[in-house]
Write a protein that holds these residues in place. Sequence first.
Motif, PDB file in Angstrom:
ATOM      1  N   ALA A 464     119.343  41.313  52.714  1.00 15.39           N
ATOM      2  CA  ALA A 464     119.128  40.496  53.913  1.00 15.39           C
ATOM      3  C   ALA A 464     117.736  39.870  53.884  1.00 15.39           C
ATOM      4  CB  ALA A 464     119.284  41.352  55.165  1.00 15.39           C
ATOM      5  N   ALA A 465     117.649  38.621  54.313  1.00 17.20           N
ATOM      6  CA  ALA A 465     116.362  37.936  54.381  1.00 17.20           C
ATOM      7  C   ALA A 465     115.535  38.493  55.536  1.00 17.20           C
ATOM      8  CB  ALA A 465     116.565  36.441  54.566  1.00 17.20           C
ATOM      9  N   THR A 466     114.241  38.553  55.352  1.00 22.23           N
ATOM     10  CA  THR A 466     113.340  39.046  56.391  1.00 22.23           C
ATOM     11  C   THR A 466     113.258  38.047  57.538  1.00 22.23           C
ATOM     12  OG1 THR A 466     112.017  40.255  54.789  1.00 22.23           O
ATOM     13  CG2 THR A 466     110.954  39.708  56.880  1.00 22.23           C
ATOM     14  N   VAL A 467     113.347  38.559  58.753  1.00 25.37           N
ATOM     15  CA  VAL A 467     113.146  37.730  59.944  1.00 25.37           C
ATOM     16  C   VAL A 467     111.723  37.983  60.432  1.00 25.37           C
ATOM     17  CG1 VAL A 467     113.901  37.236  62.289  1.00 25.37           C
ATOM     18  CG2 VAL A 467     115.586  37.863  60.544  1.00 25.37           C
ATOM     19  N   ALA A 468     110.877  36.987  60.294  1.00 23.20           N
ATOM     20  CA  ALA A 468     109.455  37.163  60.590  1.00 23.20           C
ATOM     21  C   ALA A 468     109.177  36.996  62.080  1.00 23.20           C
ATOM     22  CB  ALA A 468     108.627  36.155  59.802  1.00 23.20           C
ATOM     23  N   ILE A 469     108.135  37.698  62.540  1.00 23.20           N
ATOM     24  CA  ILE A 469     107.659  37.535  63.901  1.00 23.20           C
ATOM     25  C   ILE A 469     106.281  36.886  63.863  1.00 23.20           C
ATOM     26  CG2 ILE A 469     108.946  39.558  64.697  1.00 23.20           C
ATOM     27  CD1 ILE A 469     106.274  41.108  64.698  1.00 23.20           C
ATOM     28  N   ALA A 470     105.906  36.261  64.961  1.00 16.62           N
ATOM     29  CA  ALA A 470     104.584  35.640  65.051  1.00 16.62           C
ATOM     30  C   ALA A 470     103.560  36.687  65.479  1.00 16.62           C
ATOM     31  CB  ALA A 470     104.613  34.489  66.052  1.00 16.62           C
ATOM     32  N   LEU A 471     102.382  36.635  64.878  1.00 12.93           N
ATOM     33  CA  LEU A 471     101.308  37.568  65.221  1.00 12.93           C
ATOM     34  C   LEU A 471     100.131  36.831  65.832  1.00 12.93           C
ATOM     35  CD1 LEU A 471     101.102  39.925  62.095  1.00 12.93           C
ATOM     36  CD2 LEU A 471     102.231  40.380  64.280  1.00 12.93           C
ATOM     37  N   PRO A 472      99.472  37.441  66.800  1.00 16.04           N
ATOM     38  CA  PRO A 472      98.264  36.811  67.345  1.00 16.04           C
ATOM     39  C   PRO A 472      97.146  36.808  66.310  1.00 16.04           C
ATOM     40  CG  PRO A 472      98.544  39.016  68.235  1.00 16.04           C
ATOM     41  CD  PRO A 472      99.788  38.716  67.458  1.00 16.04           C
ATOM     42  N   ALA A 473      96.145  35.985  66.522  1.00 21.84           N
ATOM     43  CA  ALA A 473      95.044  35.829  65.574  1.00 21.84           C
ATOM     44  C   ALA A 473      94.348  37.158  65.295  1.00 21.84           C
ATOM     45  CB  ALA A 473      94.048  34.799  66.094  1.00 21.84           C
ATOM     46  N   ALA A 474      94.174  37.985  66.318  1.00 22.39           N
ATOM     47  CA  ALA A 474      93.464  39.252  66.125  1.00 22.39           C
ATOM     48  C   ALA A 474      94.213  40.168  65.167  1.00 22.39           C
ATOM     49  CB  ALA A 474      93.264  39.947  67.472  1.00 22.39           C
ATOM     50  N   ALA A 475      95.540  40.171  65.232  1.00 18.05           N
ATOM     51  CA  ALA A 475      96.336  41.017  64.341  1.00 18.05           C
ATOM     52  C   ALA A 475      96.249  40.528  62.901  1.00 18.05           C
ATOM     53  CB  ALA A 475      97.790  41.040  64.805  1.00 18.05           C
ATOM     54  N   ARG A 476      96.187  39.213  62.735  1.00 12.14           N
ATOM     55  CA  ARG A 476      96.047  38.666  61.386  1.00 12.14           C
ATOM     56  C   ARG A 476      94.658  38.975  60.818  1.00 12.14           C
ATOM     57  NH1 ARG A 476      98.258  34.123  64.032  1.00 12.14           N
ATOM     58  NH2 ARG A 476      96.298  32.972  63.761  1.00 12.14           N
ATOM     59  N   GLU A 477      93.647  38.839  61.646  1.00 11.13           N
ATOM     60  CA  GLU A 477      92.268  39.072  61.196  1.00 11.13           C
ATOM     61  C   GLU A 477      92.050  40.538  60.815  1.00 11.13           C
ATOM     62  OE1 GLU A 477      89.983  37.692  64.461  1.00 11.13           O
ATOM     63  OE2 GLU A 477      90.417  35.572  64.058  1.00 11.13           O
ATOM     64  N   ARG A 478      92.767  41.463  61.475  1.00 15.75           N
ATOM     65  CA  ARG A 478      92.584  42.890  61.206  1.00 15.75           C
ATOM     66  C   ARG A 478      93.001  43.271  59.793  1.00 15.75           C
ATOM     67  NH1 ARG A 478      94.362  48.048  61.242  1.00 15.75           N
ATOM     68  NH2 ARG A 478      96.542  47.470  61.007  1.00 15.75           N
ATOM     69  N   VAL A 479      94.020  42.578  59.246  1.00 16.90           N
ATOM     70  CA  VAL A 479      94.516  42.944  57.917  1.00 16.90           C
ATOM     71  C   VAL A 479      93.935  42.061  56.814  1.00 16.90           C
ATOM     72  CG1 VAL A 479      96.638  43.895  58.858  1.00 16.90           C
ATOM     73  CG2 VAL A 479      96.601  41.508  58.118  1.00 16.90           C
ATOM     74  N   ALA A 480      93.363  40.917  57.167  1.00 17.29           N
ATOM     75  CA  ALA A 480      92.789  40.038  56.155  1.00 17.29           C
ATOM     76  C   ALA A 480      91.618  40.739  55.472  1.00 17.29           C
ATOM     77  CB  ALA A 480      92.335  38.724  56.775  1.00 17.29           C
ATOM     78  N   GLY A 481      91.489  40.561  54.175  1.00 14.17           N
ATOM     79  CA  GLY A 481      90.384  41.173  53.449  1.00 14.17           C
ATOM     80  C   GLY A 481      90.703  41.325  51.974  1.00 14.17           C
ATOM     81  N   ARG A 482      89.822  42.012  51.281  1.00 13.23           N
ATOM     82  CA  ARG A 482      89.941  42.215  49.831  1.00 13.23           C
ATOM     83  C   ARG A 482      90.210  43.697  49.590  1.00 13.23           C
ATOM     84  NH1 ARG A 482      85.954  43.318  45.828  1.00 13.23           N
ATOM     85  NH2 ARG A 482      86.447  42.420  43.773  1.00 13.23           N
ATOM     86  N   TYR A 483      91.282  43.992  48.840  1.00 12.11           N
ATOM     87  CA  TYR A 483      91.700  45.361  48.591  1.00 12.11           C
ATOM     88  C   TYR A 483      91.756  45.587  47.070  1.00 12.11           C
ATOM     89  CZ  TYR A 483      93.209  45.075  53.480  1.00 12.11           C
ATOM     90  OH  TYR A 483      93.253  44.905  54.850  1.00 12.11           O
ATOM     91  N   THR A 484      91.381  46.785  46.635  1.00 10.72           N
ATOM     92  CA  THR A 484      91.327  47.061  45.197  1.00 10.72           C
ATOM     93  C   THR A 484      92.036  48.364  44.847  1.00 10.72           C
ATOM     94  OG1 THR A 484      89.216  48.270  45.336  1.00 10.72           O
ATOM     95  CG2 THR A 484      89.103  45.883  44.991  1.00 10.72           C
ATOM     96  N   ARG A 485      92.523  48.403  43.597  1.00  9.07           N
ATOM     97  CA  ARG A 485      93.128  49.619  43.041  1.00  9.07           C
ATOM     98  C   ARG A 485      93.157  49.478  41.518  1.00  9.07           C
ATOM     99  NH1 ARG A 485      97.229  53.706  43.553  1.00  9.07           N
ATOM    100  NH2 ARG A 485      98.350  53.875  41.577  1.00  9.07           N
ATOM    101  N   GLU A 486      92.552  50.413  40.812  1.00  5.43           N
ATOM    102  CA  GLU A 486      92.629  50.501  39.353  1.00  5.43           C
ATOM    103  C   GLU A 486      92.427  49.145  38.681  1.00  5.43           C
ATOM    104  OE1 GLU A 486      96.192  52.469  38.112  1.00  5.43           O
ATOM    105  OE2 GLU A 486      95.949  54.074  39.566  1.00  5.43           O
ATOM    106  N   GLY A 487      91.425  48.413  39.110  1.00  4.39           N
ATOM    107  CA  GLY A 487      91.141  47.135  38.486  1.00  4.39           C
ATOM    108  C   GLY A 487      91.921  45.977  39.073  1.00  4.39           C
ATOM    109  N   MET A 488      92.954  46.262  39.882  1.00  6.63           N
ATOM    110  CA  MET A 488      93.691  45.197  40.552  1.00  6.63           C
ATOM    111  C   MET A 488      92.954  44.813  41.829  1.00  6.63           C
ATOM    112  SD  MET A 488      97.656  46.409  40.073  1.00  6.63           S
ATOM    113  CE  MET A 488      97.396  48.119  40.511  1.00  6.63           C
ATOM    114  N   VAL A 489      92.857  43.534  42.067  1.00  7.12           N
ATOM    115  CA  VAL A 489      92.220  43.020  43.274  1.00  7.12           C
ATOM    116  C   VAL A 489      93.256  42.198  44.024  1.00  7.12           C
ATOM    117  CG1 VAL A 489      90.382  41.604  44.230  1.00  7.12           C
ATOM    118  CG2 VAL A 489      89.960  42.965  42.169  1.00  7.12           C
TER     119      VAL A 489
END
Length: 555
Positions: A464-489
């Motif tokens: 089944a295709a994902t049905v997306a919901i809209a998020l407020p700006a604050a929710a988007r800003e909370r997850v935005a960023g740079r994440y790393t693991r074992e050399g993967m960025v």
Amino acid sequence: MRLWILSLALTAASLPALAATPPNAAEVARFAERQLQDNYPADGPGAALLVARGDQVLFRGARGEASVELGVPLTPDSVFRIGSVTKQFAAAGLLKLVEAGKVSLDDPLSKYLPDYPNGAHISVHQLLNHTSGVKSYTGIPGVMAGPIRMDLSTAQLIDTFKNQPVDFAPGAQWAYNNSGYVLVGAVIEAASGQPWHAYLQQALFEPLGLKHTRWGDDHALIPGQVQGYTLSQGRPAPANYASMSQPHAAGALVSTVDDLLRWNRALHEGKVVRADLYAKMIQPEGAALKEHYGYGIEHTRLRDGDLLAHGGGIFGAMSFLLYLPGSDVTVAIVQNSDSVAPGKRAPEVLARKLAAYAIGRPYPEAQAIAPPPAQLKSLEGVYRSDPKTARAIQVVDGRLVSQRFGGQRVAMTAIGPDEFVFEDGLSRLRFERDAQGAVTGTRFYADGEGEGSFSPRTDEPLPAATVAIALPAAARERVAGRYTREGMVLNVFQQGEQLLAQMAGQPSFVLAATSPTRFAIDSVGAVLEFAPESGPAKTLTLRQGGAVLEFQRAP
């Protein structure tokens, strides 16, 4: 290292081959020039490319920039990192020591490294063909995110992995292993009394006239060496840094396409090691047989003939070197980016196309047709080859796409009523029907060879295709960023009101939110889950194809 959003390693179906006269040099040159221009821009990272038949160079060229910042063009003489193509040089160097009676393939590692854990049960042979079971240091959590930058001696590098749990008992299985080739380098040092690269210089590079092949020492000025790049948010960016003390005998050499041709000619014509040892290099055995791996060389097939090859991938570069024994064809490709741009082809795919063309058995150029939408729709379904492997085929935006469960969607182009070619221009999928015309399954042709693998059609529903919901700006800003693991960025960033995710060096993908902490990427079969605490998310968990990978937010 395989990253989660790398394109699927799909290759072509083989149409019945016709006897053909190999094209002349001018024809090969035109074809190669077109491939080079189609795959690399003039104003960005690019590649050098060489095609030869015996000693006759059929094409030698380059396209792109050695320094994007300064606008310096690449030339065929440019010096590139070759990554894991290094392994065959290291293997041959060790075999020269076998010839000299200083090493035996059956020797235990403990003969050269007395303190190495379980070294008495690990043979030199098992180091060379990736069956030692030793933990590959490039897969140890955290190594590629920072420690890979440190200059280390051979002993210090071995200390980083020697006490890690083994993956399996020596000889029991096969697993591609960079630590194994660091240990190959250590055996060379112990037996020769020289640094591994100094020994290769003396034993191989100088006698064979490989004037531009050497250890890629970060602290030396190497004439002609190019800058290395990656892709970041769709644009070239400087590649991540790694100390070249650490790729060691597993991947730290630099070279040119001309030196790689000279190497192929010498190695495969018996001018490097004696015949019985060369046979060990190219003839897989034991647990390595299924993986077609000898000593630093993979022995597979191309257009029903033998193919001896190896690729390389390292920060800032990719490479592929192949040799066809029957026709004496060499193709060498080196590029100064560790990324493949969307819609472009990896060096391995280009090399295969060029080699096939050079022997007069080219992969057929696909002539696209446009089946009626209803016909495409009738092909939708889930096709399963075994209990663990299935392929969903469906129409997306008017095109038929294939997606292995947990994998990436790949668009296909129709070249016949029931035959489709993948985006790499080689891979093919054919739908098979019964006597009544009903679709019974698909046949996928790998590497352009063989009879293909059949996957029956099932009654399973399409994902089944994902049905997306809209998020407020604050929710988007909370997850935005740079994440790393074992050399993967992994970068999560906003464009307007959309969130996107991008692994360093790879294309970006739009995230579809199903909650403020959970996001799907249907096109690659992935789900990203962020820690639910207040404030910026500290962790990101990637789920794809049964894998669960946790990333940490970078400062």
